[in-house]
Design an enzyme around this catalytic site. Structure first.
Site, PDB file in Angstrom:
ATOM      1  CD  GLU A  83      34.937  24.916 -23.965  1.00 31.51           C
ATOM      2  OE1 GLU A  83      34.796  24.827 -25.207  1.00 31.51           O
ATOM      3  OE2 GLU A  83      34.016  25.295 -23.206  1.00 31.51           O
ATOM      4  CB  ALA A 118      30.774  19.043 -31.294  1.00 28.38           C
ATOM      5  CB  ALA A 156      23.343  10.645 -30.996  1.00 25.17           C
ATOM      6  N   GLY A 157      23.750  11.672 -34.193  1.00 24.45           N
ATOM      7  CA  GLY A 157      23.231  11.322 -35.522  1.00 24.45           C
ATOM      8  C   GLY A 157      24.304  10.963 -36.517  1.00 24.45           C
ATOM      9  N   GLY A 212      36.472  33.642 -23.547  1.00 19.46           N
ATOM     10  CA  GLY A 212      36.697  34.786 -24.430  1.00 19.46           C
ATOM     11  C   GLY A 212      35.762  35.897 -23.993  1.00 19.46           C
ATOM     12  CG  HIS A 268      16.096  16.297 -30.767  1.00 15.96           C
ATOM     13  ND1 HIS A 268      15.400  15.152 -30.533  1.00 15.96           N
ATOM     14  CD2 HIS A 268      17.071  15.971 -31.649  1.00 15.96           C
ATOM     15  CE1 HIS A 268      15.942  14.162 -31.240  1.00 15.96           C
ATOM     16  NE2 HIS A 268      16.959  14.638 -31.919  1.00 15.96           N
ATOM     17  CD  GLU A 288      16.271  13.502 -36.925  1.00 16.25           C
ATOM     18  OE1 GLU A 288      16.513  14.414 -36.117  1.00 16.25           O
ATOM     19  OE2 GLU A 288      16.322  13.649 -38.149  1.00 16.25           O
ATOM     20  NE  ARG A 302      12.353  10.281 -34.117  1.00 15.21           N
ATOM     21  CZ  ARG A 302      12.616  11.518 -34.528  1.00 15.21           C
ATOM     22  NH1 ARG A 302      11.882  12.061 -35.486  1.00 15.21           N
ATOM     23  NH2 ARG A 302      13.590  12.213 -33.993  1.00 15.21           N
ATOM     24  NE  ARG A 343      16.905  16.821 -35.417  1.00 12.85           N
ATOM     25  CZ  ARG A 343      18.197  16.870 -35.183  1.00 12.85           C
ATOM     26  NH1 ARG A 343      18.782  18.031 -34.971  1.00 12.85           N
ATOM     27  NH2 ARG A 343      18.903  15.775 -35.157  1.00 12.85           N
ATOM     28  CE  LYS A 367      23.775   8.000 -27.944  1.00 16.27           C
ATOM     29  NZ  LYS A 367      24.984   8.739 -27.703  1.00 16.27           N
ATOM     30  CG  HIS A 395      18.634  19.450 -30.521  1.00 17.26           C
ATOM     31  ND1 HIS A 395      19.466  18.789 -29.639  1.00 17.26           N
ATOM     32  CD2 HIS A 395      18.998  19.048 -31.748  1.00 17.26           C
ATOM     33  CE1 HIS A 395      20.284  18.008 -30.327  1.00 17.26           C
ATOM     34  NE2 HIS A 395      20.031  18.153 -31.605  1.00 17.26           N
ATOM     35  CG  HIS A 396      20.888  23.622 -33.892  1.00 18.03           C
ATOM     36  ND1 HIS A 396      22.166  23.114 -33.883  1.00 18.03           N
ATOM     37  CD2 HIS A 396      20.892  24.614 -34.818  1.00 18.03           C
ATOM     38  CE1 HIS A 396      22.901  23.761 -34.776  1.00 18.03           C
ATOM     39  NE2 HIS A 396      22.156  24.680 -35.351  1.00 18.03           N
ATOM     40  CD  GLU A 456      23.922  25.249 -31.724  1.00 23.38           C
ATOM     41  OE1 GLU A 456      24.703  24.388 -31.287  1.00 23.38           O
ATOM     42  OE2 GLU A 456      22.767  25.410 -31.292  1.00 23.38           O
ATOM     43  NE  ARG A 479      21.508  21.461 -36.248  1.00 27.74           N
ATOM     44  CZ  ARG A 479      21.457  20.176 -35.876  1.00 27.74           C
ATOM     45  NH1 ARG A 479      21.657  19.216 -36.760  1.00 27.74           N
ATOM     46  NH2 ARG A 479      21.208  19.850 -34.626  1.00 27.74           N
ATOM     47  CB  ALA A 490      24.798  20.072 -36.356  1.00 26.81           C
TER      48      ALA A 490
HETATM   49  P1  ADP Z   1      29.865  23.804 -32.478  1.00 27.07           P
HETATM   50  O1  ADP Z   1      28.972  22.616 -32.638  1.00 27.07           O
HETATM   51  O2  ADP Z   1      29.443  24.976 -33.278  1.00 27.07           O
HETATM   52  O3  ADP Z   1      31.303  23.475 -32.587  1.00 27.07           O
HETATM   53  P2  ADP Z   1      29.746  23.432 -29.608  1.00 27.07           P
HETATM   54  O4  ADP Z   1      28.571  23.700 -28.764  1.00 27.07           O
HETATM   55  O5  ADP Z   1      30.081  22.019 -29.888  1.00 27.07           O
HETATM   56  O6  ADP Z   1      29.600  24.286 -30.963  1.00 27.07           O
HETATM   57  O7  ADP Z   1      31.050  24.077 -28.939  1.00 27.07           O
HETATM   58  C1  ADP Z   1      31.107  25.404 -28.523  1.00 27.07           C
HETATM   59  C2  ADP Z   1      32.061  25.505 -27.332  1.00 27.07           C
HETATM   60  O8  ADP Z   1      32.362  26.863 -27.069  1.00 27.07           O
HETATM   61  C3  ADP Z   1      31.470  24.930 -26.054  1.00 27.07           C
HETATM   62  O9  ADP Z   1      32.364  23.983 -25.516  1.00 27.07           O
HETATM   63  C4  ADP Z   1      31.323  26.167 -25.139  1.00 27.07           C
HETATM   64  O10 ADP Z   1      31.507  25.855 -23.779  1.00 27.07           O
HETATM   65  C5  ADP Z   1      32.427  27.078 -25.661  1.00 27.07           C
HETATM   66  N1  ADP Z   1      32.232  28.507 -25.391  1.00 27.07           N
HETATM   67  C6  ADP Z   1      31.090  29.202 -25.471  1.00 27.07           C
HETATM   68  N2  ADP Z   1      31.276  30.503 -25.188  1.00 27.07           N
HETATM   69  C7  ADP Z   1      32.601  30.655 -24.917  1.00 27.07           C
HETATM   70  C8  ADP Z   1      33.434  31.760 -24.543  1.00 27.07           C
HETATM   71  N3  ADP Z   1      32.944  32.990 -24.412  1.00 27.07           N
HETATM   72  N4  ADP Z   1      34.757  31.513 -24.343  1.00 27.07           N
HETATM   73  C9  ADP Z   1      35.281  30.270 -24.488  1.00 27.07           C
HETATM   74  N5  ADP Z   1      34.534  29.197 -24.825  1.00 27.07           N
HETATM   75  C10 ADP Z   1      33.222  29.363 -25.051  1.00 27.07           C
END
Ligand code: ADP
Length: 449
Positions: A34, A43, A47-48, A156, A243, A256, A259, A280, A309, A382-383, A412, A422, A427
């Site tokens: 990460e 993720a 909240a939904g 990465g 959103h 949402e 509502r 949305r 919430k 939002h997405h 995503e 979406r 999601a």
């Molecule tokens: P999903 O809902 O698809 O699981 P999220 O937004 O909840 O997606 O999570 C994606 C995660 O990936 C985030 O915590 C983001 O910081 C992390 N991330 C994005 N790009 C990279 C990268 N190049 N290397 C490591 N982590 C990454």
């Protein structure tokens, strides 16, 4: 390489965690990386809830749903450009995914409704706790239990391949360690979307230039560049969702479910203008047509009591409260007389059981209990619906629609499943189902190497 493992998962959102746990449970050794200092991605902000059809939870509440209906709602919400094969995976696995999460300790026993759904199918914790934080916590606890190697502050950077085009690992950059390689049979990209990167967003959809976003800072889309460098094909990148209800006062996304549980939307003139639980894209477009490009969520104590919430929103200071609609109007500079008439009219529609004004399909409760509340809202990015192209095994495809051996995508970062728009609740369903699938497929693939 400094490390050797069967599967590397990139991103610690719901998709990345689901993939990690599932790859492990299918016999693979796993490293989860990460780039941010904290886990959970967007993720954990969700909240939904988690959409699923034909579940035990629905049956227990007497809700009649079907796979066909969830398919139709998802396709309609996505303006029918969704990849039907991916929608089929989402829908047909949705009950199993709820059961999988429940078996790992999640509480998804409450079932509510979000925009674009024909019936109640949004599964969420009872008592109104935020679904995303709950799900991420459960997945994290399960990853810890399995002793999965999790590395924060680790980005990465590049997917490594051999001459035949097969994935051989990942180049990463650790905040302290610097660059190093992880040798792996398979890489799962679960890097999320790019809604927080307004430059990227505005290039694809100029209407959204300068828009605020509901997303966490890591949602910049650099995972897409990593995928593109490895030859991944992209799909539907131009479809970016705003959103509809971001609080003007605090920049907080108001779920949402407010509502869904009965709040109405009015404009500065105190009038309703839209079916509050439409999709949305439509709700956001309707708000942008109102005076000042904002609108107000209006609700009463019965709605407040129905959703925990709301206490958080009140705590954040984004909600105005008064014991009459006229006083509430004064606080927010809304025409109070019109607002009073609007709510009376709405309540009569609730009594009649049919919204002949805007065709809102659910009318859960009249707004006439105790205090009244208002939250000023405007759309925020939002997405991002688009992303890498995958097949029904979560394998990432190249421009010739050939599988890139050893490369998987989930959540995503992928495109196609949600089409042009979406639905709320899809999601979480997406990340659990496709994350789990990607983990399983990557583990199986790794065994063959
Ligand atoms: P999903 O809902 O698809 O699981 P999220 O937004 O909840 O997606 O999570 C994606 C995660 O990936 C985030 O915590 C983001 O910081 C992390 N991330 C994005 N790009 C990279 C990268 N190049 N290397 C490591 N982590 C990454």
């Amino acid at each position: 390489p400094q490390d050797t493992v069967n599967v590397v998962v990139v991103g610690s959102g719901g998709a990345g965690f689901s993939a990690s746990v599932s790859a492990h449970d299918n016999g693979a050794t796993v490293i989860l990386i990460e780039k941010e200092p904290v886990i959970g991605g967007n993720a954990k902000l969700a909240a939904g809830g988690m959409n699923a059809a034909w579940t035990d939870q629905q049956k227990a509440k007497g809700i009649e749903d079907s796979l066909e209906l969830m398919t139709e709602d998802t396709m309609k919400g996505g303006r029918y450009i969704n990849d039907p094969a991916l929608v089929d995976v989402l829908v047909s696995h949705s009950k199993a995914s709820v059961d999988w999460m429940t078996a790992m300790g999640a509480d998804l026993s409450d079932v509510g409704r979000m925009g674009g759904a024909s019936v109640n199918r949004t599964h969420r914790p009872s008592g109104g706790a935020g679904v995303g934080a709950h799900i991420v916590q459960v997945l994290y606890d399960n990853a810890v239990k399995r002793d999965i190697d999790m590395r924060m502050n680790t980005r990465g950077v590049e997917i490594l391949k051999d001459d035949s085009g097969k994935v051989t690992g990942l180049l990463v950059k650790g905040m302290y360690k610097g660059y190093y390689w992880i040798k792996a049979d398979a890489v799962i990209l679960a890097t999320g979307g790019f809604a927080k990167n307004n430059e990227r967003v505005a290039k694809l959809d100029p209407k959204l230039k300068g828009f605020v976003s509901t997303n966490q800072p890591g949602a910049t889309g650099d995972g897409l560049d990593v995928a593109a460098n490895a030859g991944a094909a992209m799909q539907d990148l131009q479809y970016i969702q705003a959103h509809p209800t971001l609080s003007v006062k605090g920049g907080v996304m108001v779920t949402e479910a407010v509502r869904g549980n009965g709040a109405i939307l009015v404009n500065r003139e105190g009038k309703r203008f839209v079916n509050e639980i439409t999709t949305r894209d439509k709700a956001a477009a309707a708000i942008l047509e109102q005076t000042g490009k904002t609108a107000f969520l209006i609700f009463d104590d019965s709605v407040r009591k129905s959703l925990k919430k709301i206490e958080k929103y009140i705590g954040l200071g984004i909600v105005s409260t008064a014991d009459s609609l006229v006083k509430l109007g004064k606080l927010e500079n809304i025409d109070g007389k019109a607002l009073t008439e609007t709510v009376a009219r709405y309540n009569s529609l609730v009594t009649s059981g049919k919204d002949t004004d805007f065709g809102r399909p659910n009318l859960p409760r009249a707004l006439n209990e105790g205090n009244y509340y208002a939250v000023e809202v405007t759309p925020g990015v939002h997405h991002t619906m688009g992303g890498v192209k995958i097949d029904t095994k979560a394998e990432i495809l190249d421009a010739k629609k050939q599988v890139i051996p050893g490369l998987y995508g989930a959540g995503e970062v992928t495109g196609g499943l949600h089409g042009a728009n979406r639905l709320g609740g899809n999601a979480i369903s997406d990340i659990i189902t496709f994350g789990r699938l990607a983990g399983e497929e990557a583990a199986k693939y790794s065994k063959k190497q």
